[in-house]
Design an enzyme around this catalytic site. Structure first.
Site, PDB file in Angstrom:
ATOM      1  N   LYS A 155       0.840  -1.204   0.000  1.00 24.83           N
ATOM      2  CA  LYS A 155       0.000   0.000   0.000  1.00 24.83           C
ATOM      3  C   LYS A 155       0.872   1.249   0.000  1.00 24.83           C
ATOM      4  O   LYS A 155       0.575   2.226  -0.690  1.00 24.83           O
ATOM      5  CB  LYS A 155      -0.947  -0.010   1.206  1.00 24.83           C
ATOM      6  CG  LYS A 155      -1.851   1.222   1.332  1.00 24.83           C
ATOM      7  CD  LYS A 155      -2.904   1.310   0.234  1.00 24.83           C
ATOM      8  CE  LYS A 155      -3.623   2.653   0.206  1.00 24.83           C
ATOM      9  NZ  LYS A 155      -4.593   2.863   1.269  1.00 24.83           N
ATOM     10  N   LYS A 171      -1.041  11.978   4.976  1.00 29.43           N
ATOM     11  CA  LYS A 171      -0.896  11.039   6.105  1.00 29.43           C
ATOM     12  C   LYS A 171      -0.173   9.778   5.645  1.00 29.43           C
ATOM     13  O   LYS A 171       0.745   9.283   6.301  1.00 29.43           O
ATOM     14  CB  LYS A 171      -2.269  10.681   6.671  1.00 29.43           C
ATOM     15  CG  LYS A 171      -2.248   9.721   7.847  1.00 29.43           C
ATOM     16  CD  LYS A 171      -3.391   8.713   7.790  1.00 29.43           C
ATOM     17  CE  LYS A 171      -2.948   7.425   7.133  1.00 29.43           C
ATOM     18  NZ  LYS A 171      -3.973   6.394   7.038  1.00 29.43           N
TER      19      LYS A 171
END
Lengths: 295, 295
Positions: free
Chosen positions: B169, B237
Protein backbone atom coordinates in the site's frame (compact mmCIF):
# COMPACT_ATOMS: atom_id res chain seq x y z
CA UNK A 1 4.54 9.91 -54.59
CA UNK A 2 7.98 11.49 -54.57
CA UNK A 3 9.01 11.77 -50.95
CA UNK A 4 12.14 12.80 -49.10
CA UNK A 5 13.64 11.45 -45.90
CA UNK A 6 16.52 13.17 -44.13
CA UNK A 7 18.11 11.39 -41.19
CA UNK A 8 18.50 7.62 -41.43
CA UNK A 9 19.49 6.66 -37.90
CA UNK A 10 18.03 3.94 -35.70
CA UNK A 11 14.58 5.50 -36.05
CA UNK A 12 14.70 7.10 -39.50
CA UNK A 13 15.87 4.02 -41.31
CA UNK A 14 12.88 1.76 -40.60
CA UNK A 15 10.49 4.74 -40.94
CA UNK A 16 11.78 5.59 -44.42
CA UNK A 17 11.67 1.88 -45.16
CA UNK A 18 7.91 1.80 -44.56
CA UNK A 19 7.43 4.63 -47.08
CA UNK A 20 9.51 2.77 -49.65
CA UNK A 21 7.71 -0.52 -48.98
CA UNK A 22 4.39 1.20 -49.71
CA UNK A 23 5.58 1.97 -53.23
CA UNK A 24 6.72 5.57 -52.86
CA UNK A 25 9.93 6.85 -54.37
CA UNK A 26 11.98 8.20 -51.48
CA UNK A 27 14.90 10.61 -51.89
CA UNK A 28 17.29 9.89 -49.05
CA UNK A 29 19.93 11.89 -47.22
CA UNK A 30 21.76 11.33 -43.98
CA UNK A 31 24.89 12.69 -42.32
CA UNK A 32 26.90 9.48 -42.53
CA UNK A 33 25.93 8.45 -46.08
CA UNK A 34 22.86 6.55 -47.25
CA UNK A 35 23.14 2.78 -46.65
CA UNK A 36 23.45 1.00 -49.99
CA UNK A 37 20.66 -1.50 -49.18
CA UNK A 38 18.15 1.35 -48.99
CA UNK A 39 18.83 2.47 -52.53
CA UNK A 40 17.53 1.03 -55.78
CA UNK A 41 14.19 1.32 -57.51
CA UNK A 42 12.41 3.01 -54.57
CA UNK A 43 15.30 4.72 -52.80
CA UNK A 44 17.55 7.38 -54.30
CA UNK A 45 20.57 8.64 -52.38
CA UNK A 46 21.04 12.43 -52.44
CA UNK A 47 24.25 14.28 -51.59
CA UNK A 48 22.49 17.15 -49.82
CA UNK A 49 19.24 18.01 -48.06
CA UNK A 50 18.72 20.64 -50.75
CA UNK A 51 18.71 17.96 -53.44
CA UNK A 52 16.09 16.00 -51.46
CA UNK A 53 13.89 19.12 -51.23
CA UNK A 54 14.27 19.82 -54.94
CA UNK A 55 13.05 16.36 -55.93
CA UNK A 56 10.45 15.45 -53.30
CA UNK A 57 6.95 16.84 -52.68
CA UNK A 58 6.93 16.02 -48.99
CA UNK A 59 10.17 15.96 -47.02
CA UNK A 60 10.46 14.12 -43.69
CA UNK A 61 13.26 14.91 -41.25
CA UNK A 62 14.32 12.65 -38.37
CA UNK A 63 17.49 13.90 -36.71
CA UNK A 64 18.71 14.05 -33.10
CA UNK A 65 18.20 17.58 -31.77
CA UNK A 66 17.11 21.16 -32.42
CA UNK A 67 20.42 22.34 -33.97
CA UNK A 68 20.37 19.33 -36.30
CA UNK A 69 16.92 20.23 -37.61
CA UNK A 70 18.03 23.83 -38.04
CA UNK A 71 21.03 22.63 -40.01
CA UNK A 72 19.25 20.21 -42.36
CA UNK A 73 16.62 22.86 -43.04
CA UNK A 74 18.47 26.16 -43.09
CA UNK A 75 22.18 25.52 -43.76
CA UNK A 76 23.55 26.64 -47.14
CA UNK A 77 22.80 23.28 -48.73
CA UNK A 78 19.78 22.69 -46.50
CA UNK A 79 16.29 21.69 -47.52
CA UNK A 80 14.88 25.23 -47.41
CA UNK A 81 17.17 26.25 -50.27
CA UNK A 82 15.69 23.49 -52.44
CA UNK A 83 12.01 23.96 -51.65
CA UNK A 84 9.48 25.36 -54.09
CA UNK A 85 5.95 26.61 -53.33
CA UNK A 86 3.46 24.13 -51.92
CA UNK A 87 5.96 21.55 -50.68
CA UNK A 88 5.62 20.18 -47.17
CA UNK A 89 8.26 19.66 -44.49
CA UNK A 90 7.39 17.12 -41.78
CA UNK A 91 9.83 17.16 -38.88
CA UNK A 92 9.55 13.95 -36.87
CA UNK A 93 12.53 14.66 -34.62
CA UNK A 94 11.99 15.50 -30.95
CA UNK A 95 13.11 19.11 -30.56
CA UNK A 96 12.22 22.41 -28.93
CA UNK A 97 8.55 23.46 -29.30
CA UNK A 98 9.62 27.11 -29.31
CA UNK A 99 12.26 26.66 -32.03
CA UNK A 100 9.71 24.62 -33.99
CA UNK A 101 7.33 27.59 -34.16
CA UNK A 102 10.19 29.63 -35.60
CA UNK A 103 11.19 26.94 -38.13
CA UNK A 104 7.56 26.59 -39.25
CA UNK A 105 7.24 30.33 -39.75
CA UNK A 106 10.41 30.43 -41.88
CA UNK A 107 9.24 27.49 -44.03
CA UNK A 108 5.78 29.04 -44.53
CA UNK A 109 7.42 32.31 -45.61
CA UNK A 110 8.72 30.30 -48.59
CA UNK A 111 5.14 29.44 -49.57
CA UNK A 112 5.54 25.95 -48.14
CA UNK A 113 3.98 24.10 -45.21
CA UNK A 114 5.33 22.59 -42.01
CA UNK A 115 4.19 19.87 -39.66
CA UNK A 116 5.91 18.91 -36.43
CA UNK A 117 5.25 15.26 -35.78
CA UNK A 118 7.52 13.85 -33.07
CA UNK A 119 7.08 10.19 -32.31
CA UNK A 120 6.98 7.93 -29.28
CA UNK A 121 7.52 4.19 -29.26
CA UNK A 122 11.23 3.82 -29.92
CA UNK A 123 13.06 1.52 -32.29
CA UNK A 124 10.55 -1.27 -31.75
CA UNK A 125 7.66 0.99 -32.74
CA UNK A 126 9.60 2.39 -35.69
CA UNK A 127 10.28 -1.08 -37.06
CA UNK A 128 6.72 -2.28 -36.49
CA UNK A 129 5.17 0.91 -37.88
CA UNK A 130 3.26 1.35 -34.63
CA UNK A 131 4.68 4.66 -33.41
CA UNK A 132 2.56 7.20 -31.55
CA UNK A 133 2.61 10.50 -33.48
CA UNK A 134 1.81 13.89 -31.98
CA UNK A 135 1.27 16.42 -34.74
CA UNK A 136 1.25 20.21 -34.88
CA UNK A 137 0.27 22.22 -37.95
CA UNK A 138 -2.58 23.14 -40.29
CA UNK A 139 -5.43 20.65 -40.39
CA UNK A 140 -5.62 20.50 -44.21
CA UNK A 141 -1.90 19.76 -44.44
CA UNK A 142 -2.24 17.13 -41.73
CA UNK A 143 -5.02 15.47 -43.72
CA UNK A 144 -2.87 15.40 -46.85
CA UNK A 145 0.08 13.83 -45.03
CA UNK A 146 -1.92 11.51 -42.78
CA UNK A 147 -1.88 8.49 -45.16
CA UNK A 148 1.92 8.63 -45.11
CA UNK A 149 2.06 9.05 -41.34
CA UNK A 150 -0.16 5.97 -41.06
CA UNK A 151 2.58 3.94 -42.73
CA UNK A 152 4.84 4.75 -39.78
CA UNK A 153 2.48 5.17 -36.82
CA UNK A 154 -0.62 3.69 -35.29
CA UNK A 155 -1.94 6.36 -32.92
CA UNK A 156 -1.82 9.69 -34.73
CA UNK A 157 -3.24 12.84 -33.14
CA UNK A 158 -3.35 16.38 -34.46
CA UNK A 159 -2.76 18.31 -31.24
CA UNK A 160 -3.01 21.83 -32.63
CA UNK A 161 -0.91 24.38 -34.50
CA UNK A 162 2.82 24.28 -35.17
CA UNK A 163 4.85 23.46 -32.08
CA UNK A 164 1.95 21.74 -30.33
CA UNK A 165 3.14 18.33 -31.50
CA UNK A 166 6.51 19.02 -29.89
CA UNK A 167 4.75 20.34 -26.77
CA UNK A 168 2.81 17.08 -26.49
CA UNK A 169 6.01 15.10 -26.88
CA UNK A 170 7.63 17.20 -24.17
CA UNK A 171 4.67 16.46 -21.89
CA UNK A 172 5.07 12.78 -22.74
CA UNK A 173 8.74 12.78 -21.79
CA UNK A 174 7.99 14.54 -18.49
CA UNK A 175 5.44 11.91 -17.52
CA UNK A 176 7.55 8.96 -18.62
CA UNK A 177 10.60 10.18 -16.69
CA UNK A 178 8.64 10.96 -13.53
CA UNK A 179 6.67 7.72 -13.69
CA UNK A 180 9.96 5.82 -13.93
CA UNK A 181 11.21 7.57 -10.80
CA UNK A 182 7.87 6.85 -9.09
CA UNK A 183 8.14 3.13 -9.84
CA UNK A 184 11.80 3.11 -8.79
CA UNK A 185 11.04 4.72 -5.41
CA UNK A 186 8.08 2.40 -4.82
CA UNK A 187 9.84 -0.85 -5.72
CA UNK A 188 12.97 0.11 -3.81
CA UNK A 189 10.90 0.90 -0.72
CA UNK A 190 9.04 -2.39 -1.06
CA UNK A 191 12.20 -4.40 -1.56
CA UNK A 192 14.09 -2.88 1.35
CA UNK A 193 11.04 -3.20 3.61
CA UNK A 194 11.27 -6.94 2.95
CA UNK A 195 8.35 -7.47 0.59
CA UNK A 196 8.70 -9.18 -2.79
CA UNK A 197 8.77 -6.28 -5.28
CA UNK A 198 7.46 -8.55 -8.04
CA UNK A 199 4.31 -9.31 -6.07
CA UNK A 200 3.94 -5.68 -5.11
CA UNK A 201 4.14 -4.65 -8.75
CA UNK A 202 1.61 -7.29 -9.72
CA UNK A 203 -0.87 -6.14 -7.07
CA UNK A 204 -0.42 -2.47 -7.95
CA UNK A 205 -1.12 -3.05 -11.64
CA UNK A 206 -4.74 -3.70 -10.61
CA UNK A 207 -5.30 -0.28 -9.03
CA UNK A 208 -4.68 3.44 -9.30
CA UNK A 209 -0.91 2.96 -9.49
CA UNK A 210 -1.30 1.21 -12.85
CA UNK A 211 0.74 2.67 -15.67
CA UNK A 212 2.48 1.53 -18.83
CA UNK A 213 5.72 2.41 -17.03
CA UNK A 214 4.88 0.15 -14.06
CA UNK A 215 4.14 -2.61 -16.56
CA UNK A 216 7.12 -2.25 -18.88
CA UNK A 217 9.84 -0.39 -16.97
CA UNK A 218 8.84 -1.92 -13.64
CA UNK A 219 9.45 -5.34 -15.14
CA UNK A 220 12.84 -4.23 -16.50
CA UNK A 221 13.86 -3.08 -13.01
CA UNK A 222 12.86 -6.43 -11.52
CA UNK A 223 14.52 -8.50 -14.26
CA UNK A 224 17.57 -6.20 -14.39
CA UNK A 225 17.28 -5.86 -18.17
CA UNK A 226 18.69 -2.42 -18.82
CA UNK A 227 19.63 -2.77 -22.50
CA UNK A 228 17.78 -0.01 -24.36
CA UNK A 229 14.87 0.48 -25.15
CA UNK A 230 15.22 4.22 -24.86
CA UNK A 231 18.60 5.45 -23.68
CA UNK A 232 19.06 7.70 -20.65
CA UNK A 233 21.21 10.06 -22.77
CA UNK A 234 18.29 10.59 -25.15
CA UNK A 235 15.80 11.05 -22.36
CA UNK A 236 18.13 13.58 -20.72
CA UNK A 237 18.34 15.39 -24.07
CA UNK A 238 14.55 15.56 -24.16
CA UNK A 239 14.34 16.84 -20.58
CA UNK A 240 16.92 19.50 -21.45
CA UNK A 241 14.52 20.67 -24.18
CA UNK A 242 11.65 20.63 -21.68
CA UNK A 243 13.57 22.52 -19.01
CA UNK A 244 14.85 25.16 -21.43
CA UNK A 245 11.28 25.66 -22.60
CA UNK A 246 10.03 25.78 -19.03
CA UNK A 247 12.64 28.41 -18.22
CA UNK A 248 11.60 30.50 -21.22
CA UNK A 249 7.92 30.19 -20.29
CA UNK A 250 8.38 30.73 -16.52
CA UNK A 251 7.11 27.31 -15.51
CA UNK A 252 8.68 25.71 -12.47
CA UNK A 253 8.86 21.93 -12.96
CA UNK A 254 10.46 20.77 -9.72
CA UNK A 255 10.22 17.00 -10.25
CA UNK A 256 11.31 17.17 -13.89
CA UNK A 257 14.31 19.30 -12.93
CA UNK A 258 15.28 16.89 -10.16
CA UNK A 259 14.87 13.92 -12.48
CA UNK A 260 17.39 15.53 -14.80
CA UNK A 261 19.79 15.73 -11.84
CA UNK A 262 19.29 12.01 -11.25
CA UNK A 263 20.06 11.40 -14.94
CA UNK A 264 23.27 13.37 -14.35
CA UNK A 265 24.11 10.81 -11.68
CA UNK A 266 23.49 8.09 -14.28
CA UNK A 267 26.04 9.74 -16.55
CA UNK A 268 28.49 9.97 -13.65
CA UNK A 269 28.25 6.18 -13.32
CA UNK A 270 28.73 5.66 -17.06
CA UNK A 271 25.11 4.55 -17.44
CA UNK A 272 23.94 7.08 -20.06
CA UNK A 273 23.73 4.33 -22.66
CA UNK A 274 21.39 2.17 -20.59
CA UNK A 275 17.61 2.12 -20.82
CA UNK A 276 15.93 4.91 -18.88
CA UNK A 277 14.52 2.35 -16.45
CA UNK A 278 18.12 2.14 -15.17
CA UNK A 279 17.38 5.39 -13.32
CA UNK A 280 16.56 2.97 -10.50
CA UNK A 281 20.29 2.20 -10.18
CA UNK A 282 21.00 5.75 -9.02
CA UNK A 283 18.46 5.33 -6.24
CA UNK A 284 19.79 1.87 -5.37
CA UNK A 285 23.28 3.27 -4.89
CA UNK A 286 21.90 6.01 -2.63
CA UNK A 287 20.13 3.35 -0.58
CA UNK A 288 22.96 0.78 -0.75
CA UNK A 289 20.30 -1.74 -1.70
CA UNK A 290 19.51 -3.49 -4.95
CA UNK A 291 15.95 -4.54 -5.74
CA UNK A 292 15.57 -8.31 -5.52
CA UNK A 293 12.71 -10.59 -6.45
CA UNK A 294 11.95 -13.33 -3.91
CA UNK A 295 12.96 -16.79 -5.16
CA UNK B 1 -20.41 -16.41 10.55
CA UNK B 2 -19.97 -14.14 13.56
CA UNK B 3 -17.80 -11.27 12.45
CA UNK B 4 -16.63 -8.03 13.99
CA UNK B 5 -16.06 -4.63 12.40
CA UNK B 6 -14.35 -1.78 14.23
CA UNK B 7 -14.27 1.62 12.56
CA UNK B 8 -17.38 2.71 10.65
CA UNK B 9 -16.19 5.80 8.83
CA UNK B 10 -16.59 6.66 5.16
CA UNK B 11 -14.82 3.43 4.20
CA UNK B 12 -15.73 1.08 7.05
CA UNK B 13 -19.46 1.63 6.84
CA UNK B 14 -20.04 0.32 3.32
CA UNK B 15 -17.42 -2.42 3.84
CA UNK B 16 -19.19 -3.73 6.96
CA UNK B 17 -22.44 -3.36 5.06
CA UNK B 18 -21.27 -5.86 2.43
CA UNK B 19 -20.52 -8.41 5.16
CA UNK B 20 -24.00 -7.90 6.65
CA UNK B 21 -25.66 -8.06 3.23
CA UNK B 22 -24.02 -11.46 2.64
CA UNK B 23 -25.84 -12.83 5.67
CA UNK B 24 -23.16 -12.64 8.34
CA UNK B 25 -23.85 -11.39 11.85
CA UNK B 26 -21.51 -8.44 12.37
CA UNK B 27 -20.62 -7.03 15.79
CA UNK B 28 -19.98 -3.33 15.29
CA UNK B 29 -17.98 -0.70 17.13
CA UNK B 30 -16.86 2.76 16.19
CA UNK B 31 -15.55 5.82 18.05
CA UNK B 32 -18.58 8.01 17.40
CA UNK B 33 -21.30 5.42 18.07
CA UNK B 34 -22.75 2.81 15.71
CA UNK B 35 -25.31 4.30 13.28
CA UNK B 36 -28.77 2.95 14.13
CA UNK B 37 -29.53 1.94 10.53
CA UNK B 38 -26.63 -0.56 10.64
CA UNK B 39 -28.09 -2.44 13.59
CA UNK B 40 -30.87 -5.01 13.66
CA UNK B 41 -30.92 -8.67 12.71
CA UNK B 42 -27.43 -8.68 11.11
CA UNK B 43 -25.71 -5.82 12.95
CA UNK B 44 -25.14 -5.65 16.70
CA UNK B 45 -23.70 -2.50 18.26
CA UNK B 46 -20.98 -3.12 20.87
CA UNK B 47 -19.78 -0.59 23.47
CA UNK B 48 -16.11 -1.58 23.18
CA UNK B 49 -13.66 -3.21 20.80
CA UNK B 50 -13.16 -5.86 23.50
CA UNK B 51 -16.83 -6.83 23.30
CA UNK B 52 -16.52 -7.17 19.50
CA UNK B 53 -13.52 -9.48 19.93
CA UNK B 54 -15.30 -11.58 22.54
CA UNK B 55 -18.26 -12.24 20.25
CA UNK B 56 -16.75 -12.44 16.75
CA UNK B 57 -14.52 -15.10 15.15
CA UNK B 58 -12.90 -12.72 12.71
CA UNK B 59 -12.50 -9.04 13.59
CA UNK B 60 -11.95 -6.39 10.93
CA UNK B 61 -10.51 -2.98 11.80
CA UNK B 62 -10.74 0.09 9.56
CA UNK B 63 -9.49 3.21 11.35
CA UNK B 64 -7.47 6.27 10.26
CA UNK B 65 -3.87 5.81 11.38
CA UNK B 66 -1.28 3.71 13.22
CA UNK B 67 -2.08 5.04 16.74
CA UNK B 68 -5.79 4.34 16.12
CA UNK B 69 -5.09 0.70 15.26
CA UNK B 70 -2.87 0.41 18.33
CA UNK B 71 -5.68 1.83 20.46
CA UNK B 72 -8.53 -0.37 19.17
CA UNK B 73 -6.32 -3.42 19.51
CA UNK B 74 -4.26 -2.84 22.65
CA UNK B 75 -6.01 -0.25 24.85
CA UNK B 76 -7.53 -1.49 28.13
CA UNK B 77 -10.88 -2.20 26.47
CA UNK B 78 -9.26 -3.01 23.13
CA UNK B 79 -9.85 -6.04 20.96
CA UNK B 80 -6.76 -7.93 22.18
CA UNK B 81 -8.24 -8.12 25.69
CA UNK B 82 -11.33 -9.88 24.28
CA UNK B 83 -9.64 -12.35 21.93
CA UNK B 84 -9.48 -16.08 22.54
CA UNK B 85 -7.25 -18.62 20.78
CA UNK B 86 -7.70 -19.09 17.04
CA UNK B 87 -9.48 -15.82 16.36
CA UNK B 88 -8.32 -13.64 13.48
CA UNK B 89 -7.71 -9.89 13.35
CA UNK B 90 -7.78 -8.33 9.88
CA UNK B 91 -6.57 -4.74 9.84
CA UNK B 92 -7.73 -2.98 6.68
CA UNK B 93 -6.50 0.48 7.72
CA UNK B 94 -3.53 2.05 5.98
CA UNK B 95 -0.80 2.26 8.61
CA UNK B 96 2.91 1.74 9.20
CA UNK B 97 4.33 -1.54 7.80
CA UNK B 98 6.85 -1.61 10.64
CA UNK B 99 4.25 -1.10 13.40
CA UNK B 100 2.11 -3.73 11.66
CA UNK B 101 4.81 -6.37 12.09
CA UNK B 102 4.83 -5.54 15.82
CA UNK B 103 1.03 -5.64 16.14
CA UNK B 104 0.92 -9.00 14.32
CA UNK B 105 3.52 -10.45 16.65
CA UNK B 106 1.58 -9.33 19.74
CA UNK B 107 -1.69 -10.79 18.39
CA UNK B 108 -0.04 -14.09 17.49
CA UNK B 109 1.43 -14.28 21.02
CA UNK B 110 -2.19 -14.58 22.17
CA UNK B 111 -2.61 -17.70 20.02
CA UNK B 112 -4.50 -15.68 17.41
CA UNK B 113 -3.77 -14.67 13.82
CA UNK B 114 -3.30 -11.37 12.06
CA UNK B 115 -3.67 -10.18 8.49
CA UNK B 116 -2.85 -6.70 7.25
CA UNK B 117 -5.08 -5.92 4.31
CA UNK B 118 -5.03 -2.24 3.41
CA UNK B 119 -7.27 -1.21 0.55
CA UNK B 120 -7.13 1.06 -2.46
CA UNK B 121 -10.08 2.40 -4.40
CA UNK B 122 -11.61 4.96 -2.04
CA UNK B 123 -15.22 5.48 -1.08
CA UNK B 124 -16.44 4.57 -4.56
CA UNK B 125 -14.66 1.21 -4.42
CA UNK B 126 -15.82 0.59 -0.86
CA UNK B 127 -19.46 1.14 -1.80
CA UNK B 128 -19.21 -0.95 -4.97
CA UNK B 129 -17.27 -3.73 -3.28
CA UNK B 130 -14.52 -3.35 -5.86
CA UNK B 131 -11.58 -2.37 -3.65
CA UNK B 132 -8.04 -3.51 -4.37
CA UNK B 133 -6.71 -5.42 -1.35
CA UNK B 134 -3.03 -5.95 -0.58
CA UNK B 135 -2.66 -8.63 2.07
CA UNK B 136 0.16 -9.65 4.40
CA UNK B 137 0.05 -12.73 6.63
CA UNK B 138 -0.03 -16.52 6.70
CA UNK B 139 -1.33 -18.14 3.55
CA UNK B 140 -3.72 -20.54 5.34
CA UNK B 141 -5.26 -17.66 7.27
CA UNK B 142 -5.55 -15.65 4.06
CA UNK B 143 -7.38 -18.56 2.43
CA UNK B 144 -9.82 -18.78 5.34
CA UNK B 145 -10.58 -15.06 5.22
CA UNK B 146 -10.54 -14.67 1.44
CA UNK B 147 -14.28 -15.33 0.87
CA UNK B 148 -15.03 -12.43 3.23
CA UNK B 149 -12.46 -10.17 1.57
CA UNK B 150 -14.12 -10.94 -1.75
CA UNK B 151 -17.32 -9.36 -0.45
CA UNK B 152 -15.42 -6.06 -0.15
CA UNK B 153 -12.77 -6.19 -2.88
CA UNK B 154 -12.25 -7.30 -6.44
CA UNK B 155 -8.48 -7.55 -6.86
CA UNK B 156 -7.06 -9.35 -3.84
CA UNK B 157 -3.38 -10.26 -3.65
CA UNK B 158 -1.45 -11.99 -0.89
CA UNK B 159 1.82 -10.08 -1.08
CA UNK B 160 3.74 -11.95 1.63
CA UNK B 161 4.07 -12.10 5.40
CA UNK B 162 2.71 -9.62 7.94
CA UNK B 163 3.50 -6.03 7.05
CA UNK B 164 3.92 -6.78 3.35
CA UNK B 165 0.33 -5.74 2.63
CA UNK B 166 1.05 -2.37 4.22
CA UNK B 167 4.34 -2.17 2.32
CA UNK B 168 2.49 -2.70 -0.95
CA UNK B 169 0.00 0.00 0.00
CA UNK B 170 2.87 2.35 0.80
CA UNK B 171 4.35 1.62 -2.63
CA UNK B 172 0.94 2.31 -4.14
CA UNK B 173 0.67 5.68 -2.43
CA UNK B 174 4.17 6.65 -3.58
CA UNK B 175 3.32 5.92 -7.20
CA UNK B 176 -0.08 7.59 -7.10
CA UNK B 177 1.33 10.79 -5.56
CA UNK B 178 4.27 10.99 -7.95
CA UNK B 179 2.14 10.17 -10.99
CA UNK B 180 -0.21 13.01 -10.00
CA UNK B 181 2.74 15.40 -9.87
CA UNK B 182 3.98 14.03 -13.21
CA UNK B 183 0.62 14.70 -14.87
CA UNK B 184 0.42 18.13 -13.24
CA UNK B 185 3.85 19.18 -14.53
CA UNK B 186 3.11 17.83 -18.01
CA UNK B 187 -0.33 19.43 -18.41
CA UNK B 188 0.85 22.73 -16.96
CA UNK B 189 3.78 22.80 -19.38
CA UNK B 190 1.49 21.97 -22.29
CA UNK B 191 -1.06 24.58 -21.31
CA UNK B 192 1.41 27.39 -20.80
CA UNK B 193 3.22 26.48 -24.04
CA UNK B 194 -0.08 27.17 -25.78
CA UNK B 195 -1.25 23.65 -26.60
CA UNK B 196 -4.68 22.33 -25.63
CA UNK B 197 -3.97 20.20 -22.54
CA UNK B 198 -7.07 18.08 -23.22
CA UNK B 199 -5.76 17.04 -26.62
CA UNK B 200 -2.31 16.45 -25.20
CA UNK B 201 -3.76 14.17 -22.51
CA UNK B 202 -5.79 12.29 -25.12
CA UNK B 203 -2.75 11.71 -27.32
CA UNK B 204 -0.58 10.64 -24.38
CA UNK B 205 -3.10 8.04 -23.21
CA UNK B 206 -2.15 6.03 -26.32
CA UNK B 207 1.54 5.74 -25.45
CA UNK B 208 4.07 5.14 -22.71
CA UNK B 209 2.75 8.04 -20.62
CA UNK B 210 -0.53 6.15 -20.12
CA UNK B 211 -1.56 5.68 -16.52
CA UNK B 212 -4.74 5.41 -14.47
CA UNK B 213 -3.71 8.74 -12.96
CA UNK B 214 -3.47 10.42 -16.38
CA UNK B 215 -6.91 9.02 -17.15
CA UNK B 216 -8.71 9.83 -13.91
CA UNK B 217 -6.76 12.61 -12.16
CA UNK B 218 -5.69 14.20 -15.44
CA UNK B 219 -9.35 14.59 -16.32
CA UNK B 220 -10.09 16.11 -12.90
CA UNK B 221 -7.33 18.69 -13.45
CA UNK B 222 -8.78 19.63 -16.84
CA UNK B 223 -12.38 19.76 -15.63
CA UNK B 224 -11.41 21.46 -12.34
CA UNK B 225 -13.34 18.89 -10.31
CA UNK B 226 -11.43 18.75 -7.06
CA UNK B 227 -14.12 17.37 -4.77
CA UNK B 228 -12.70 14.18 -3.25
CA UNK B 229 -12.12 11.34 -4.28
CA UNK B 230 -9.20 10.89 -1.99
CA UNK B 231 -8.32 13.89 0.12
CA UNK B 232 -4.88 15.50 0.16
CA UNK B 233 -4.84 15.30 3.97
CA UNK B 234 -5.21 11.52 3.79
CA UNK B 235 -2.61 11.17 1.08
CA UNK B 236 -0.22 13.32 3.12
CA UNK B 237 -0.90 11.04 6.11
CA UNK B 238 0.05 8.04 3.97
CA UNK B 239 3.23 9.71 2.70
CA UNK B 240 4.15 10.51 6.31
CA UNK B 241 3.95 6.77 7.02
CA UNK B 242 6.07 6.06 3.94
CA UNK B 243 8.70 8.67 4.80
CA UNK B 244 8.95 7.56 8.44
CA UNK B 245 9.44 4.01 7.20
CA UNK B 246 11.97 5.15 4.63
CA UNK B 247 13.87 6.99 7.34
CA UNK B 248 13.91 3.90 9.55
CA UNK B 249 15.07 1.73 6.65
CA UNK B 250 17.65 4.20 5.25
CA UNK B 251 15.93 4.66 1.92
CA UNK B 252 16.20 8.08 0.29
CA UNK B 253 12.96 8.83 -1.59
CA UNK B 254 13.66 12.27 -3.04
CA UNK B 255 10.52 12.69 -5.13
CA UNK B 256 8.21 11.31 -2.45
CA UNK B 257 9.73 13.66 0.11
CA UNK B 258 9.34 16.62 -2.20
CA UNK B 259 5.77 15.66 -2.99
CA UNK B 260 5.02 15.81 0.72
CA UNK B 261 6.41 19.37 0.72
CA UNK B 262 4.03 20.24 -2.11
CA UNK B 263 1.16 18.77 -0.06
CA UNK B 264 2.31 21.11 2.73
CA UNK B 265 1.76 23.96 0.30
CA UNK B 266 -1.74 22.60 -0.32
CA UNK B 267 -2.43 22.79 3.41
CA UNK B 268 -1.06 26.34 3.48
CA UNK B 269 -3.70 27.27 0.92
CA UNK B 270 -6.46 25.54 2.86
CA UNK B 271 -6.73 22.80 0.22
CA UNK B 272 -6.10 19.73 2.41
CA UNK B 273 -9.73 18.69 2.03
CA UNK B 274 -9.60 18.65 -1.76
CA UNK B 275 -8.92 15.64 -3.96
CA UNK B 276 -5.23 14.83 -4.32
CA UNK B 277 -5.41 15.82 -7.99
CA UNK B 278 -5.61 19.40 -6.61
CA UNK B 279 -1.85 19.14 -6.10
CA UNK B 280 -1.81 20.78 -9.53
CA UNK B 281 -3.06 24.01 -7.92
CA UNK B 282 0.21 24.38 -6.01
CA UNK B 283 2.13 24.21 -9.26
CA UNK B 284 -0.28 26.58 -10.97
CA UNK B 285 0.27 29.20 -8.30
CA UNK B 286 4.05 28.83 -8.69
CA UNK B 287 3.64 29.36 -12.43
CA UNK B 288 0.93 32.06 -12.17
CA UNK B 289 -0.95 30.06 -14.76
CA UNK B 290 -4.08 27.93 -14.56
CA UNK B 291 -4.56 24.98 -16.91
CA UNK B 292 -7.22 25.75 -19.49
CA UNK B 293 -8.87 23.56 -22.10
CA UNK B 294 -9.24 25.16 -25.53
CA UNK B 295 -12.86 26.08 -26.33
Amino acid sequence: MDLGFIGLGIMGRPMAGHLQAAGHRVYLNTRSGVPREMTGKSGIACKTAREVAQKAEIIFTMVPDTPDVEKVLFADDGAASGLSRGKIVVDMSTISPLATKDFARRIEELGCFYLDSPVSGGEVGAKAGTLTLMVGGREEIFERVRPLLQLMGKTITLIGGNGDGQTAKAANQIIVALNIEAVAEALLFASKAGADPARVRQALLGGFAQSRILEVHGERMLKRTFAPGFRIELHAKDLAIVLAGARALNIPLPHTAHCQELFNASFAAGEGGLDDSALVKVLERLASHEIKIAD
